[in-house]
Design a protein around this motif. Sequence first.
Motif: not given
Lengths: 124, 190, 250
Positions: B127-129, B134-138, B141-143
């Motif tokens: 879950d943590k990973l 998800a956060y990293s992808e976010n 994608s944001e970047a």
Amino acid sequence: MGSNPSITSVCYKGAENRCMNESRDKDTFEQRLAAAQDKARLTRPKANEAQSGAGAAQKAINLAMRLGVELVAAMVIAVVIGWGLDRLFHTKPWLMVLMVPVGMAAGLRNLVRATGVKTGNRED
Amino acid sequence: MIRKLAFALALSMVPAAAMAEGTMPQMDFQNPLTKSQVEWMAVILVVLYLVLSRWGLPQIGNVLENRERHIASDLEAAHAAKAEADRAVAELNATMKQARDKAQADIAKAEAESKAKAFADAKVLNDKLDAQLAYSENQISEARNAALAAIKPVAADVAATLMVRLTGKAPSEATLTPEIDAALLARKAA
Amino acid sequence: MAGPSIDALGQFRLSPGLGPLGAAVNFTNSNEAMLASAAIIVVLFVLGLRSRAIVPGRLQALIELLYEFVRNMCVDTIGEEGLRFFPLVFTLFSFILLGNLLGLFPYFFAFTSHIAVTLSLALFVFVFSTGVGFYTHGFRFFKFFVPEGVPVWLLPLLVPIEIISYLSRPVSLSVRLFANMTAGHVMWEVFAGFMLLLTASFGVLGAFASVVPLGLNVALVALELLVAGLQAYVFAILTCLYLHDAVHMH
């Protein structure tokens, strides 16, 4: 953790082996015990069997010892009674003569008895 | 039967022949000793009877009874001991089985527990990973979006400059912008 | 010819026994043998009962064997009630057995070869069993002489036969024992005397020839041992049989 079950299974196998040995010992012991109890209970009847199963020769001798005397004894008693009655009633030879066939019959009766037709079947 | 009878009669002749031999002392009933031997026999027999019936035979009866009782009780004891041994063996077997079952149950339980714990741990970690991913992808994608957004004026600028250099006249903003958007979308899709 | 003669019957002659004291009360040599028999029985019991072991020694096993033998005989023949008469049958059996066996030894008087002795014993058994019959069944015991399932007109013939058959019991019982023991002892004496006669008449040759009667006597010892045991057994079992008839009436 993985080795533990194998150890217990080895123990289990050993126990089973011992159980098998024990059960075999138990069988013979049980048989022996039952035999001993039978013997303790059946001593008397067995002895009787052995006694009644005595050889035919001995039975014949047994019988032989009895028969001749049985025949004569009845005759003797009959004649003695006849003689006594003769003296009592002054009928000198007649009752004695009369008693002779009776004595014979009684002797035969004795023989029949001795050979075990009615009583005495245990003996002969 | 006939042979038996013949044998019997032959045997019964023997004493008769013996008796015919002469005057027998046994038949001498005038002898006072004949009478007195019977009287003394009566005395001896009565004494013997009393001794045997009052003392000898009951004693032997006791001895035999004792032995019988002894043997019976021994057998009884053997029987009881055997039953006891059987019971003990059964108990031992039962205890061993119980212990074995308990051990196996414990093992199974520990196994299940550790499995569950490992599963739960793995799940938490996953879950943590996942969350991190998800956060990293976010982030990415944001970047990327930010980069793309930042790239747009630069691209328009570059395109306008290129067009000026190539054609000599400045393209209108209205024609350039859709082209650049389409190109950027294509890039983004790739 | 004044050689040795065969005196086959001298062995049965009664004489005063136990010295002058015995002579004063008419104690005979026959009674000496009886006393010896009874004493041997009692001594056997004393010795056999000394240890009262669970595992019997030889003497104890012997009297136990005797006990069980007579006891089984009583129970088998008379039934469980027979145990009442067991001491009596045992006394008679052991007394006669010892008398027969002792009589086989030289210098021992064979008292069972006296008709007065055997007849007394037999009469006692007869009177006793008849008494038991009347005691057990009262006057119904007379039915013992009436055979069952016989036409009435035959009874006057059959009842005397039954009575004579019954009365002949003590005679046959006593004569059997007496005749067997006497015959054996007479034959021994005859053969032994024959040896002396042979030697006296033919010298050395006769002495060699007397091996034959000697061999016969040796064979007779075996036979007489058998007879001694058998006659005691027969006397005892017939006693049981008569008691059975008295108790069960059939």
